[in-house]
Design a protein around this motif. Structure first.
Motif, PDB file in Angstrom:
ATOM      1  N   GLY A   1      12.201  -5.362  -4.448  1.00  0.00           N
ATOM      2  CA  GLY A   1      13.703  -4.742  -4.410  1.00  0.00           C
ATOM      3  C   GLY A   1      13.680  -3.418  -3.864  1.00  0.00           C
ATOM      4  N   ILE A   2      12.482  -2.641  -4.078  1.00  0.00           N
ATOM      5  CA  ILE A   2      12.460  -1.453  -3.471  1.00  0.00           C
ATOM      6  C   ILE A   2      12.330  -1.275  -2.195  1.00  0.00           C
ATOM      7  N   VAL A   3      11.808  -2.195  -1.515  1.00  0.00           N
ATOM      8  CA  VAL A   3      11.636  -2.503  -0.057  1.00  0.00           C
ATOM      9  C   VAL A   3      13.050  -2.733   0.437  1.00  0.00           C
TER      10      VAL A   3
ATOM     11  N   LEU B   1      17.743   8.774  -0.290  1.00  0.00           N
ATOM     12  CA  LEU B   1      17.266   7.927  -1.055  1.00  0.00           C
ATOM     13  C   LEU B   1      16.505   7.014  -0.595  1.00  0.00           C
ATOM     14  N   GLY B   2      16.758   6.530   0.580  1.00  0.00           N
ATOM     15  CA  GLY B   2      15.971   5.284   1.026  1.00  0.00           C
ATOM     16  C   GLY B   2      14.532   6.047   1.546  1.00  0.00           C
ATOM     17  N   ALA B   3      14.388   7.176   1.944  1.00  0.00           N
ATOM     18  CA  ALA B   3      13.239   7.824   2.014  1.00  0.00           C
ATOM     19  C   ALA B   3      12.225   7.736   0.987  1.00  0.00           C
ATOM     20  N   ALA B   4      13.136   8.188  -0.357  1.00  0.00           N
ATOM     21  CA  ALA B   4      12.576   8.408  -1.548  1.00  0.00           C
ATOM     22  C   ALA B   4      11.918   6.976  -1.852  1.00  0.00           C
TER      23      ALA B   4
ATOM     24  N   VAL C   1       8.738   6.537  -0.134  1.00  0.00           N
ATOM     25  CA  VAL C   1       7.541   7.225  -0.483  1.00  0.00           C
ATOM     26  C   VAL C   1       7.169   6.627  -1.837  1.00  0.00           C
ATOM     27  N   ALA C   2       7.922   6.361  -2.785  1.00  0.00           N
ATOM     28  CA  ALA C   2       7.458   5.801  -4.131  1.00  0.00           C
ATOM     29  C   ALA C   2       6.786   4.577  -3.763  1.00  0.00           C
ATOM     30  N   LEU C   3       7.182   3.764  -2.941  1.00  0.00           N
ATOM     31  CA  LEU C   3       6.358   2.412  -2.451  1.00  0.00           C
ATOM     32  C   LEU C   3       4.660   2.640  -1.897  1.00  0.00           C
ATOM     33  N   VAL C   4       5.034   3.559  -1.046  1.00  0.00           N
ATOM     34  CA  VAL C   4       3.923   4.269  -0.638  1.00  0.00           C
ATOM     35  C   VAL C   4       2.591   4.807  -1.517  1.00  0.00           C
ATOM     36  N   CYS C   5       3.155   5.580  -2.398  1.00  0.00           N
ATOM     37  CA  CYS C   5       2.445   6.119  -3.408  1.00  0.00           C
ATOM     38  C   CYS C   5       2.017   5.149  -4.427  1.00  0.00           C
ATOM     39  N   ALA C   6       2.897   3.992  -4.908  1.00  0.00           N
ATOM     40  CA  ALA C   6       2.437   3.004  -5.428  1.00  0.00           C
ATOM     41  C   ALA C   6       1.246   2.184  -4.994  1.00  0.00           C
ATOM     42  N   VAL C   7       1.327   1.771  -3.757  1.00  0.00           N
ATOM     43  CA  VAL C   7       0.345   1.378  -3.183  1.00  0.00           C
ATOM     44  C   VAL C   7      -1.083   1.966  -3.031  1.00  0.00           C
ATOM     45  N   ALA C   8      -1.002   3.214  -2.889  1.00  0.00           N
ATOM     46  CA  ALA C   8      -2.173   4.142  -2.968  1.00  0.00           C
ATOM     47  C   ALA C   8      -2.797   4.134  -4.166  1.00  0.00           C
ATOM     48  N   PHE C   9      -1.842   4.324  -5.188  1.00  0.00           N
ATOM     49  CA  PHE C   9      -2.434   4.224  -6.699  1.00  0.00           C
ATOM     50  C   PHE C   9      -3.284   2.835  -7.057  1.00  0.00           C
ATOM     51  N   ALA C  10      -2.681   1.822  -6.712  1.00  0.00           N
ATOM     52  CA  ALA C  10      -3.186   0.543  -6.955  1.00  0.00           C
ATOM     53  C   ALA C  10      -4.274   0.160  -6.189  1.00  0.00           C
ATOM     54  N   SER C  11      -4.456   0.957  -4.796  1.00  0.00           N
ATOM     55  CA  SER C  11      -5.610   0.585  -4.066  1.00  0.00           C
ATOM     56  C   SER C  11      -6.758   1.069  -4.394  1.00  0.00           C
ATOM     57  N   TRP C  12      -6.817   2.047  -5.528  1.00  0.00           N
ATOM     58  CA  TRP C  12      -8.175   2.693  -5.744  1.00  0.00           C
ATOM     59  C   TRP C  12      -8.893   1.519  -6.488  1.00  0.00           C
ATOM     60  N   ARG C  13     -10.313   1.433  -6.013  1.00  0.00           N
ATOM     61  CA  ARG C  13     -11.157   0.410  -6.475  1.00  0.00           C
ATOM     62  C   ARG C  13     -12.147   0.862  -7.399  1.00  0.00           C
TER      63      ARG C  13
ATOM     64  N   LEU D   1       4.868   2.391 -11.882  1.00  0.00           N
ATOM     65  CA  LEU D   1       6.199   1.807 -11.816  1.00  0.00           C
ATOM     66  C   LEU D   1       6.442   0.269 -11.639  1.00  0.00           C
ATOM     67  N   GLY D   2       5.279  -0.292 -11.463  1.00  0.00           N
ATOM     68  CA  GLY D   2       5.282  -1.688 -11.554  1.00  0.00           C
ATOM     69  C   GLY D   2       5.739  -2.227 -10.198  1.00  0.00           C
ATOM     70  N   LEU D   3       5.267  -1.598  -9.030  1.00  0.00           N
ATOM     71  CA  LEU D   3       6.095  -1.956  -7.666  1.00  0.00           C
ATOM     72  C   LEU D   3       4.662  -2.740  -6.949  1.00  0.00           C
TER      73      LEU D   3
END
Length: 396
Positions: free
Chosen positions: A28-30, A51-54, A57-69, A157-159
Motif C-alpha cells: 500500500g505504501i508503494v 509525501l510521496g518521497a517520504a 524513503v520509509a520503504l527504503v529504510c524498511a528494506v535496509a533495516f530488514a536486510s540485516w542478516r 513499521l511492518g512494511l
C-alpha cells in the motif's frame, strides 16, 4: 478487465510480494508513494510530491533495516535418529551468535515434519549460544524432515519481512514397530542320523573356484582347473542346510485399495510384519533378504521399510524373478486385501521354495483363500496378532 486477467494480476502481485518480502502494508505504501509523486509532479502540488518521497524513503529504510542478516551458527542433534514407531525421539538445537558486534533479538522457527517449532533468540550476545530441545513426532512410519532454521526479520513499521534459513536439514527415521517372534523357520536342517530334511539331494553344493591358500585341504583342490590355469584352484562349497528367509513385501497400490497419501492401515501392518521377521532372523543369526514388489530393496532393511510407499507394480514379473533366482528356502509374502486373488500365483513357488507363507492383512471378512496346496496363510488385523499366529505355525 476480465476475471481471468484480474486473477493473473493478483497472482503476479502475490509472487512479487513473496519475492521482495513486501507486506500488504508495504504494498500500500508503494502504491501511495507512486500515486502521490505522480499527482504532485503532474498537477504541480509539491506537498503531494513530498509525501510521496517520504513514503518512498520509509520503504527504503524498511528494506535496509530488514536486510540485516544476523550471523548464526546452527547445530542440531537427533537423539536418536532412528526409532521404532511410537518411541520417543528428541531434537536438540544449538544456535550460536557468530556476529562480533550486535546481539541477536529474534524469534526463529524450526520445521519439524508438518509443524513449526518457535525458537526464541532473545538478547543472544555475540559469541554466546542457546540450546532448545523439542520432541519429534514418531506416530507415523516414515522419514521426519527437521529444519532448516528460519528467521523472519521485519522493520518496526511492518512494511517488509525478509526470511532467511540457517543450517542444514536433518532426518529422523521412524521404523515400523517390531513385534517379538519366537519361532523361526527350521530351514533345510540336517538330522542326526544323516538324513536331510526338505533337501532331497544333500546340503553341500559347489559354489565357486578360488586360488589355493595355505591351510586349505588338498582334497578340495580342483585338479582339472588347476592344470588349465597353471596354479592350484580350490572348490568353494556352500552349505545349503542353513535356512534362508525371503520376505516379499507387496507395496503395490492395488494390493492396499484403501490408501491415502501413499499409505494404508493394511500396508502399515505389512511393514510391521516384515520388520518383525527381519529382526527375528537377525536375532537368531539366520540369513534373510527383503524384497519389494515394485522395486529392488537396497540399504539397511529397516530404513527401506521406513521409506516404503505404495506405487504401481507388476507382481507377475517379480514372481518370475524370485522363482528364477531361488533366493532361499522359505518365502514369506506380505500383502493387503487387494492381494488375496494373487495367493494362487504365490503358491506356485512351492517348487523352488520348500516353504511358502503368505500374510494377509486388512481383510479378515474376505472370501476364503483359494490357493495351491502347501501354502501357509496368516490373516491378521495388526502386527501383534500376526506375531501370535506366526509363533503358532507348525508347518515350517
Amino acid at each position: 478487465m476480465t476475471s481471468g486477467t484480474s486473477a493473473g494480476v493478483r497472482d503476479g502481485i502475490r509472487r512479487w510480494r513473496e519475492l521482495t518480502g513486501v507486506t500488504a502494508r508495504g504494498f500500500g505504501i508503494v502504491v501511495a508513494a507512486l500515486g502521490l509523486l505522480a499527482a504532485g509532479f503532474r498537477y504541480g502540488y509539491p506537498d503531494l510530491a513530498v509525501l510521496g518521497a517520504a513514503a518512498g524513503v520509509a520503504l527504503v529504510c524498511a528494506v535496509a533495516f530488514a536486510s540485516w542478516r544476523p550471523g548464526l551458527g546452527v547445530e542440531r542433534v537427533a537423539e536418536p535418529d532412528r526409532v521404532a514407531r511410537g518411541e520417543a525421539a528428541r531434537m536438540t538445537l544449538t544456535v550460536r551468535n557468530t556476529s562480533r558486534l550486535r546481539a541477536a533479538n529474534l524469534v526463529a522457527t524450526d520445521r519439524c515434519g508438518n509443524r513449526t517449532v518457535p525458537v526464541p533468540l532473545l538478547r543472544l550476545r555475540p559469541g554466546r549460544d542457546t540450546t532448545v530441545g523439542y520432541p519429534v513426532p514418531t506416530s507415523r512410519r516414515g522419514i521426519v524432515a527437521v529444519g532448516p532454521l528460519r528467521v523472519n526479520r521485519g522493520d518496526p513499521l511492518g512494511l517488509v519481512t525478509l526470511s532467511r534459513t540457517y543450517g542444514g536439514p536433518a532426518e529422523v527415521w521412524v521404523h515400523p514397530r517390531i513385534h517379538l517372534l519366537r519361532a523361526v523357520p527350521a530351514g533345510m536342517a540336517r538330522s542326526l542320523d544323516g538324513r536331510i530334511d526338505k533337501v532331497p539331494h544333500g546340503t553341500i553344493t559347489f559354489d565357486a573356484l578360488r586360488e589355493y591358500v595355505i591351510g586349505d585341504e588338498l582334497r578340495r583342490v580342483h585338479w582339472r582347473s588347476s592344470a588349465k590355469v597353471g596354479e592350484l584352484m580350490v572348490r568353494e562349497q556352500l552349505d545349503t542346510s542353513e535356512p534362508t528367509i525371503v520376505v516379499l513385501l507387496d507395496d503395490r497400490a492395488a494390493a492396499h485399495p484403501e490408501h491415502k497419501d501413499g499409505t494404508a492401515d493394511s500396508f502399515e501392518v505389512a511393514c510391521e510384519a516384515a520388520a518383525s521377521i527381519v529382526a527375528a532372523a537377525a536375532r537368531e543369526d539366520i540369513p534373510v533378504s527383503l524384497h519389494l514388489v515394485t522395486d529392488v530393496a537396497s540399504g539397511p532393511y529397516l530404513d527401506v521399510l521406513a521409506q516404503a510407499t505404495l506405487r504401481p507394480g507388476d507382481l507377475a514379473a517379480t514372481l518370475r524373478r524370485v522363482r528364477a533366482q531361488r533366493l532361499g528356502d522359505t518365502l514369506v509374502f506380505l500383502t493387503g486385501p487387494g492381494g488375496r486373488g494373487d495367493l494362487g500365483a504365490v503358491s506356485a513357488l512351492r517348487g523352488p521354495y520348500p516353504v511358502v507363507m503368505a500374510g494377509l492383512f486388512g481383510d479378515r471378512d474376505g472370501a476364503p483363500v483359494s490357493s495351491g496346496e502347501g501354502l501357509i496363510v496368516i490373516e491378521a488385523a495388526d502386527g501383534a496378532e500376526f506375531a501370535v499366529a506366526w509363533d503358532g505355525v507348525r508347518g515350517w
